[in-house]
Design a protein around this motif. Structure first.
Motif, PDB file in Angstrom:
ATOM      1  N   LEU A  10     -30.277  21.076 -39.365  1.00 33.32           N
ATOM      2  CA  LEU A  10     -30.500  21.981 -38.227  1.00 33.32           C
ATOM      3  C   LEU A  10     -29.297  21.985 -37.287  1.00 33.32           C
ATOM      4  CD1 LEU A  10     -34.194  21.089 -37.483  1.00 33.32           C
ATOM      5  CD2 LEU A  10     -33.343  23.337 -38.106  1.00 33.32           C
ATOM      6  N   PRO A  11     -29.100  23.087 -36.543  1.00 34.12           N
ATOM      7  CA  PRO A  11     -27.961  23.108 -35.622  1.00 34.12           C
ATOM      8  C   PRO A  11     -28.119  22.037 -34.562  1.00 34.12           C
ATOM      9  CG  PRO A  11     -29.414  24.980 -35.236  1.00 34.12           C
ATOM     10  CD  PRO A  11     -29.893  24.300 -36.485  1.00 34.12           C
ATOM     11  N   ALA A  12     -26.996  21.394 -34.193  1.00 31.70           N
ATOM     12  CA  ALA A  12     -27.046  20.314 -33.214  1.00 31.70           C
ATOM     13  C   ALA A  12     -27.215  20.864 -31.807  1.00 31.70           C
ATOM     14  CB  ALA A  12     -25.790  19.484 -33.296  1.00 31.70           C
ATOM     15  N   ALA A  13     -26.816  22.081 -31.565  1.00 31.83           N
ATOM     16  CA  ALA A  13     -26.958  22.646 -30.224  1.00 31.83           C
ATOM     17  C   ALA A  13     -27.158  24.137 -30.338  1.00 31.83           C
ATOM     18  CB  ALA A  13     -25.719  22.357 -29.398  1.00 31.83           C
ATOM     19  N   GLY A  14     -27.759  24.684 -29.304  1.00 30.57           N
ATOM     20  CA  GLY A  14     -28.033  26.114 -29.313  1.00 30.57           C
ATOM     21  C   GLY A  14     -26.812  26.903 -28.903  1.00 30.57           C
ATOM     22  N   PRO A  15     -26.994  28.198 -28.685  1.00 33.51           N
ATOM     23  CA  PRO A  15     -25.886  29.074 -28.340  1.00 33.51           C
ATOM     24  C   PRO A  15     -25.121  28.619 -27.106  1.00 33.51           C
ATOM     25  CG  PRO A  15     -27.919  30.334 -28.643  1.00 33.51           C
ATOM     26  CD  PRO A  15     -28.263  28.900 -28.812  1.00 33.51           C
ATOM     27  N   VAL A  16     -25.794  27.894 -26.202  1.00 38.91           N
ATOM     28  CA  VAL A  16     -25.057  27.503 -24.992  1.00 38.91           C
ATOM     29  C   VAL A  16     -23.976  26.478 -25.322  1.00 38.91           C
ATOM     30  CG1 VAL A  16     -26.933  27.968 -23.352  1.00 38.91           C
ATOM     31  CG2 VAL A  16     -26.731  25.707 -24.353  1.00 38.91           C
ATOM     32  N   GLY A  17     -24.127  25.733 -26.438  1.00 35.08           N
ATOM     33  CA  GLY A  17     -23.140  24.714 -26.804  1.00 35.08           C
ATOM     34  C   GLY A  17     -23.312  23.481 -25.947  1.00 35.08           C
ATOM     35  N   LEU A  18     -22.870  22.313 -26.474  1.00 26.08           N
ATOM     36  CA  LEU A  18     -23.122  21.058 -25.769  1.00 26.08           C
ATOM     37  C   LEU A  18     -22.399  20.977 -24.424  1.00 26.08           C
ATOM     38  CD1 LEU A  18     -23.317  18.212 -28.408  1.00 26.08           C
ATOM     39  CD2 LEU A  18     -25.115  19.177 -26.997  1.00 26.08           C
ATOM     40  N   ALA A  19     -21.144  21.450 -24.388  1.00 29.33           N
ATOM     41  CA  ALA A  19     -20.387  21.341 -23.132  1.00 29.33           C
ATOM     42  C   ALA A  19     -21.123  22.102 -22.030  1.00 29.33           C
ATOM     43  CB  ALA A  19     -18.988  21.883 -23.325  1.00 29.33           C
ATOM     44  N   ALA A  20     -21.572  23.304 -22.339  1.00 25.94           N
ATOM     45  CA  ALA A  20     -22.278  24.105 -21.317  1.00 25.94           C
ATOM     46  C   ALA A  20     -23.623  23.490 -20.987  1.00 25.94           C
ATOM     47  CB  ALA A  20     -22.453  25.532 -21.828  1.00 25.94           C
ATOM     48  N   ALA A  21     -24.270  22.906 -21.983  1.00 26.72           N
ATOM     49  CA  ALA A  21     -25.592  22.317 -21.742  1.00 26.72           C
ATOM     50  C   ALA A  21     -25.514  21.184 -20.727  1.00 26.72           C
ATOM     51  CB  ALA A  21     -26.188  21.814 -23.050  1.00 26.72           C
ATOM     52  N   PHE A  22     -24.334  20.537 -20.628  1.00 31.10           N
ATOM     53  CA  PHE A  22     -24.177  19.397 -19.709  1.00 31.10           C
ATOM     54  C   PHE A  22     -23.334  19.746 -18.473  1.00 31.10           C
ATOM     55  CE2 PHE A  22     -25.553  17.086 -23.485  1.00 31.10           C
ATOM     56  CZ  PHE A  22     -26.405  16.153 -22.924  1.00 31.10           C
ATOM     57  N   GLU A  23     -23.066  21.049 -18.278  1.00 34.31           N
ATOM     58  CA  GLU A  23     -22.143  21.450 -17.213  1.00 34.31           C
ATOM     59  C   GLU A  23     -22.585  20.956 -15.828  1.00 34.31           C
ATOM     60  OE1 GLU A  23     -19.512  25.475 -16.674  1.00 34.31           O
ATOM     61  OE2 GLU A  23     -21.570  25.614 -17.391  1.00 34.31           O
ATOM     62  N   HIS A  24     -23.895  21.012 -15.571  1.00 34.90           N
ATOM     63  CA  HIS A  24     -24.374  20.651 -14.224  1.00 34.90           C
ATOM     64  C   HIS A  24     -25.271  19.414 -14.252  1.00 34.90           C
ATOM     65  CE1 HIS A  24     -22.687  24.394 -12.867  1.00 34.90           C
ATOM     66  NE2 HIS A  24     -23.364  25.050 -13.801  1.00 34.90           N
ATOM     67  N   THR A  25     -25.056  18.558 -15.242  1.00 38.84           N
ATOM     68  CA  THR A  25     -25.948  17.398 -15.408  1.00 38.84           C
ATOM     69  C   THR A  25     -25.592  16.283 -14.436  1.00 38.84           C
ATOM     70  OG1 THR A  25     -26.023  17.949 -17.744  1.00 38.84           O
ATOM     71  CG2 THR A  25     -26.878  15.787 -17.130  1.00 38.84           C
ATOM     72  N   ARG A  26     -26.612  15.741 -13.782  1.00 41.40           N
ATOM     73  CA  ARG A  26     -26.381  14.597 -12.879  1.00 41.40           C
ATOM     74  C   ARG A  26     -26.702  13.312 -13.630  1.00 41.40           C
ATOM     75  NH1 ARG A  26     -26.878  16.485  -7.249  1.00 41.40           N
ATOM     76  NH2 ARG A  26     -27.493  14.393  -6.636  1.00 41.40           N
ATOM     77  N   LEU A  27     -25.793  12.345 -13.508  1.00 41.42           N
ATOM     78  CA  LEU A  27     -25.964  11.091 -14.227  1.00 41.42           C
ATOM     79  C   LEU A  27     -26.813  10.131 -13.385  1.00 41.42           C
ATOM     80  CD1 LEU A  27     -24.963  10.148 -16.994  1.00 41.42           C
ATOM     81  CD2 LEU A  27     -23.055   9.035 -15.841  1.00 41.42           C
ATOM     82  N   MET A  28     -28.075  10.421 -13.297  1.00 44.06           N
ATOM     83  CA  MET A  28     -29.017   9.572 -12.556  1.00 44.06           C
ATOM     84  C   MET A  28     -30.432   9.942 -12.972  1.00 44.06           C
ATOM     85  SD  MET A  28     -29.200  11.256  -8.742  1.00 44.06           S
ATOM     86  CE  MET A  28     -30.370  10.010  -8.208  1.00 44.06           C
ATOM     87  N   PRO A  29     -31.399   9.018 -12.770  1.00 47.02           N
ATOM     88  CA  PRO A  29     -32.763   9.356 -13.177  1.00 47.02           C
ATOM     89  C   PRO A  29     -33.303  10.578 -12.422  1.00 47.02           C
ATOM     90  CG  PRO A  29     -32.558   7.000 -12.793  1.00 47.02           C
ATOM     91  CD  PRO A  29     -31.282   7.623 -12.306  1.00 47.02           C
TER      92      PRO A  29
END
Ligand SMILES: Cc1cc2nc3c(=O)[nH]c(=O)nc-3n(C[C@H](O)[C@H](O)[C@H](O)COP(=O)(O)OP(=O)(O)OC[C@H]3O[C@@H](n4cnc5c(N)ncnc54)[C@H](O)[C@@H]3O)c2cc1C
Length: 476
Positions: A10-29
């Protein structure tokens, strides 16, 4: 009907791609990223005395302090935490809550087959007490009793589900065994070949809200809480224990350690608990349309059957919490620094998109890791130290939200020599076995986690190694 698909194809990531999927991710719970967190209490700046000192302000320590005041109101109880309440494993959990105090019925059968009925009854009583306490103290922890589901991600895992189904039925659980089509009525993923659906009282909570509610309850009962107050040394002083902190000391008749994976000066504790790191992602909240692609109407907590398993649930705002990539770091390092590894989250994200390819347009708002106190029993133990003046309660192995209330009570009953049903059983009488020290620990863990990654798909030596570790008595 949905077709079985090869997980790795299966594809590892959707159309947004991994870099975009994590663009606004905060590294905290996700759970701690809110202005609702209470301001910390001041650290201890003096020497004081107490009947009971509780060290550690996670679920174990909070439940210990509360139950001590409820059962023995005359006790003067002090609670200290090295950092802030809920900043350990408790505020980092996935938040799936279960009735079992044994990390599930199959683990109870593995460890204490002779006591299953009584352990089941203790689990029910524990959850009754859990619910009653939340009502009594007015704790709103977003509890949803949607049940639990174990999903088979491969036809090969259906036999395990069937065996678990029979076991649960034998002990009176309200369970159903679902085929692929029936599973899709509860949750849609091309991976799910079947499911064990438990309507037993279990579901999901907001772990940080739960911890903050328990914190408030403890303070209302008169518990003296000092946050940012690490224990730095322990001394036996006759019939008392003196605990030093950077700017003070507490002399107590009894001490309960609810410090989870942290090493607090009694070396034997570390020999029985291995610290592994588990990792979690939170997605952005799903829109009603995105939610309809899943069909997750009962909002149950879900685990899959892989050796390196994933678990997932919805939050009240419909974010998906998706967790489960465990790793080991030399010496059991549990520092948040090891949680910054991007590759770990990319692997977890790949597992997310393979599980739910229909959500390829979804991004991740938060990513974090947390410490798991793994022990050979796979479930909580309480062990006395310092001639019975102290007790250490830990070993939940990633399943402590409900069980921590029971673990804390078992610890208190030992400390104050209170007659109680669990003290008649091996769960209180026996301790988990020692885990070999470093560097053997590191080597064993490295090989095991490497084997985890391919055991299900590749088999071969990896599956044989996992079987060998299981045969040595370690839960997998
Ligand atoms: C990523 C992740 C996901 C999980 N998901 C689930 C789940 O879905 N369902 C479930 O049931 N369980 C889950 N768990 C397990 C659950 O979170 C734990 O079993 C539970 O929170 C353990 O609580 P605790 O109080 O024993 O430990 P902790 O919450 O770790 O508390 C220990 C406390 O001790 C303090 N401390 C340490 N050293 C000192 C010192 N020297 N002096 C003073 N204080 C000290 C720490 O600051 C900390 O606050 C998960 C755990 C993790 C990490």
């Amino acid at each position: 009907m949905l077709q079985a698909l090869d997980f790795h194809a299966l594809p590892a990531a959707g159309p947004v791609g991994l870099a975009a999927a994590f663009e606004h991710t905060r590294l905290m719970p996700f759970w701690l990223d809110t202005p609702d967190a209470p301001a910390p209490t001041p650290p201890l700046l003096e020497s004081t005395e107490a009947d009971l000192l509780v060290v550690g302000g996670g679920f174990t320590g909070l439940w210990a302090a509360i139950q001590a005041k409820e059962l023995m109101p005359e006790l003067d109880v002090v609670l200290i935490d090295a950092g802030r309440v809920a900043h350990g494993a408790s505020g980092r959990a996935g938040g799936i809550v279960s009735t079992s105090i044994m990390h599930g019925l199959p683990n109870a059968q593995r460890v204490f087959p002779q006591d299953i009925e009584r352990l089941e009854a203790l689990g029910q009583a524990n959850l009754d007490g859990f619910e009653a306490a939340l009502a009594r103290y007015g704790i709103d922890a977003d509890v949803e009793w949607g049940g639990e589901m174990t999903v088979a991600v491969d036809d090969a895992h259906l036999a395990t589900l069937r065996a678990d189904f029979e076991l649960h039925r034998r002990y009176g659980h309200r369970v159903e065994l679902l085929n692929r089509a029936q599973t899709a009525e509860h949750i849609r993923s091309p991976l799910f070949a079947g499911a064990l659906w438990s309507r037993q009282r279990s579901g999901t909570v907001h772990p940080a809200k739960l911890a903050w509610g328990l914190r408030r309850a403890a303070i209302s009962l008169g518990v003296r809480l000092s946050e940012n107050t690490p224990l730095t040394a322990i001394h036996e002083r006759g019939d008392r224990v003196e605990v030093l902190t950077p700017n003070g000391a507490i002399t107590a008749r009894r001490v309960l350690f609810g410090t989870g994976t942290a090493k607090v000066g009694v070396p034997d504790m570390n020999r029985r608990v291995l610290t592994v790191r588990d990792h979690v992602l939170a997605t952005e909240p799903l829109t009603p349309e995105q939610l309809s692609r899943l069909g997750w109407a009962r909002r149950q907590g879900i685990y899959d059957t892989r050796t390196q398993l994933n678990y997932f649930r919805l939050t009240k705002q419909n974010n998906i919490i998706f967790g489960g990539l465990v790793s080991y770091h030399y010496g059991g390092q549990g520092e948040p620094a090891v949680d910054g590894n991007k590759e770990t989250y990319h692997r977890l994200a790949a597992a997310f998109y393979r599980t739910f390819p229909q959500l390829a347009d979804l991004r991740f708002s938060h990513a974090w890791g947390g410490p798991i106190d793994y022990c050979s029993r796979g479930s909580v133990f309480a062990k006395p130290y310092l001639g019975g003046k102290a007790v250490f309660v830990a070993g939940y192995t990633g399943f402590g939200i409900g069980a921590s209330r029971f673990g804390a009570l078992m610890g208190l009953n030992m400390l104050f020599d209170r007659a109680s049903p669990e003290r008649q059983l091996d769960i209180a009488r026996l301790s988990p076995s020692w885990i070999p020290p470093e560097p053997l620990r590191w080597l064993g863990a490295r090989i095991t986690f490497h084997a985890f990654d391919g055991a299900d798909a590749e088999g071969g030596w990896k599956r044989a190694w996992i079987r060998g570790i299981k045969a040595l008595g370690f839960p997998m």
